[in-house]
Design a protein around this motif. Structure first.
Motif, mmCIF file in Angstrom:
data_model
loop_
_atom_site.group_PDB
_atom_site.id
_atom_site.type_symbol
_atom_site.label_atom_id
_atom_site.label_comp_id
_atom_site.label_asym_id
_atom_site.label_seq_id
_atom_site.Cartn_x
_atom_site.Cartn_y
_atom_site.Cartn_z
ATOM 1 N N GLY A 75 0.819 -1.210 0.000
ATOM 2 C CA GLY A 75 0.000 0.000 0.000
ATOM 3 C C GLY A 75 0.852 1.259 0.000
ATOM 4 O O GLY A 75 0.489 2.273 -0.614
ATOM 5 N N THR A 76 1.987 1.201 0.687
ATOM 6 C CA THR A 76 2.861 2.368 0.752
ATOM 7 C C THR A 76 3.409 2.707 -0.638
ATOM 8 O O THR A 76 3.481 3.885 -1.017
ATOM 9 N N ALA A 115 2.457 5.632 7.066
ATOM 10 C CA ALA A 115 2.544 5.276 5.641
ATOM 11 C C ALA A 115 1.675 6.194 4.776
ATOM 12 O O ALA A 115 1.946 6.360 3.591
ATOM 13 N N ASN A 212 -1.713 -5.757 3.214
ATOM 14 C CA ASN A 212 -0.823 -6.079 4.329
ATOM 15 C C ASN A 212 -1.444 -7.201 5.184
ATOM 16 O O ASN A 212 -2.661 -7.330 5.244
#
Ligand SMILES: *Cc1c(COP(=O)(O)O)cnc(C)c1O
Length: 434
Positions: A75-76, A115, A212
């Protein structure tokens, strides 16, 4: 002083330690995941190319209601490329070595995981933190409006949906667009949550979700960028695979990244994705049991706005101010005075942990983080810098994020919690207030 400065074992007499640990949020595998991973290995698509990636991109875009998804390593990474994409649209292509946001301010959610905001710094930008709406625990549109008055040149807003709740996202987007700003939507925690019947992941000019290991649907890792523009999807896909030009050799006109999703990871996501609604229903049941059983205690579950149907990723609560015992948090440690009839997040988390249950503090607001402490912070009624209590230093402006951090906590929210485990957890919380 009427209390004791350590853990007060007396409060918890007769409670037994949980045999199986009650987790905050863990992956839930169903078997389909194995099938798609095996398939990838059997057919030798063990790479960042393959059917699983294509399927995940299309299925997620379909679920959320967007034209295109781009599978990325996390996602980051998706946030980084979303922010880079917006930076380039706004300010043009950056020279190598300077980010697309070099020296520009960007409005960001304050109460969130780091993040959400770090990629602004990756692109050379300066995050300006926007305080939290107490009614939704998400970005406060009133504070955002003030921020545009204070910094009228800002052209980018990065907004997160916390814990599976959705804030006043329509107002936020409206304010941003009225000021000619783009919106990056961080729906990492809110996959499957809706606002006025519309899925999160559709509100941003560019949006992202995360797979995640502790998210509601997981691939062990992984992330997805969502857009309605084919050009943007192709550009991000190219950036994520080292920005190779269409040439007979490795030709590079733009900065590249190794951010593409693995076909093995995508196999896990592909299998797990079928269980999104099942996981939401389980998380909702966990939330409702807490809500119903803790009703008589001096605390509230997080506020669910009328327009929001959460995915209940984590169940969180906030203690009433007058039920807070004396407590103080330093940078890395916390102290409290165990007192009759009162408690605090630190005491509850410590008690849970002693009985083998995993809770978590609320995300510590970004404006209180040492790395971001010198960044501007805008509240409904004032602006300034870090304060350790709920008021902005040197003013009477109330700091909602700091207050939620101080009084709130995340309860064990695993979708596999048994009723027996949850009853024990509820009893432990109850005893904290004994
Ligand atoms: C998990 C999370 C991310 C990052 O996702 P990763 O896949 O772990 O990189 C970003 N923002 C928020 C709010 C998150 O909770």
């Amino acid at each position: 002083m009427n209390g004791q400065k350590t853990f007060c074992a007396e409060k918890f007499q007769g409670i037994e330690r949980l045999k199986e640990k009650a987790w905050l949020a863990t992956p839930t595998m169903h078997g389909d995941e194995q099938r798609w991973v095996d398939e990838a290995i059997r057919t030798n698509w063990v790479s960042t190319v393959g059917e699983n990636i294509n399927e995940v991109e299309q299925a997620c875009a379909r679920i959320v209601g967007r034209a295109y998804g781009v599978g990325l390593s996390c996602g980051t990474a998706a946030l980084h490329l979303a922010i880079r994409l917006c930076g380039e649209k706004l300010y043009g292509q950056a020279r190598v070595g300077t980010g697309t946001l070099a020296g520009r301010k960007v409005f960001c959610s304050d109460l969130t995981f780091d993040a959400t905001v770090n990629p602004v710094a990756y692109e050379g930008g300066e995050a300006v933190f926007i305080d939290t709406d107490p009614d939704t625990w998400n970005m406060d549109p009133v504070a955002l409006q003030r921020a545009f008055e204070l910094y009228p040149d800002v052209k980018l807003v990065v907004v997160a949906h916390l814990y599976g709740l959705v804030g006043k996202i329509d107002e936020i987007v409206k304010i941003a667009h009225a000021h000619g700003a783009l919106v990056v939507e961080d729906a990492a925690e809110s996959f499957g949550a809706t606002y006025r019947g519309v899925q999160t992941g559709t509100f941003g000019d560019v949006s992202i979700i995360s797979f995640n290991g502790n998210k509601i649907v997981t691939g062990s890792a992984g992330g997805l960028l969502l857009t309605d523009s084919l050009d943007d999807a192709n550009k991000v896909r190219k950036w994520s695979t080292q920005s190779r030009e269409d040439a007979a050799w490795y030709q590079h006109e733009e900065l590249g990244y190794n951010y593409r999703m693995s076909n093995i990871v995508a196999g896990v996501v592909r299998g797990n994705l079928n269980y999104l609604s099942e996981h939401i229903a389980q998380k909702k049941a966990v939330f409702e049991r807490y809500r119903d059983s803790l009703r008589d205690l001096p605390l509230s579950m997080y506020p669910i706005g009328d327009a929001c149907v959460p995915n209940f990723w984590l169940s969180c609560c906030i203690l009433d101010q007058d039920a807070m015992c004396e407590t103080v948090r330093g940078e890395t440690e916390a102290l409290y005075v165990a007192s009759p009839g009162k408690s605090c997040p630190t005491e509850i988390l410590e008690a849970l942990s002693r009985f083998n249950a995993e809770g978590r503090p609320i995300w510590k607001p970004m404006h209180l983080q040492p790395i971001y402490r010198m960044h501007p912070f805008v509240t409904r009624s004032g602006s300034g810098r870090a304060s350790t209590n709920a008021y902005i230093q040197g003013s009477t402006a109330f700091d909602v994020g700091a207050d939620i951090f101080r009084r709130g906590l995340c309860l064990p929210s695993d979708n596999k919690l048994t009723t027996e485990q949850q009853d024990r957890i509820i009893e432990i919380i109850r005893r904290c207030f004994a």
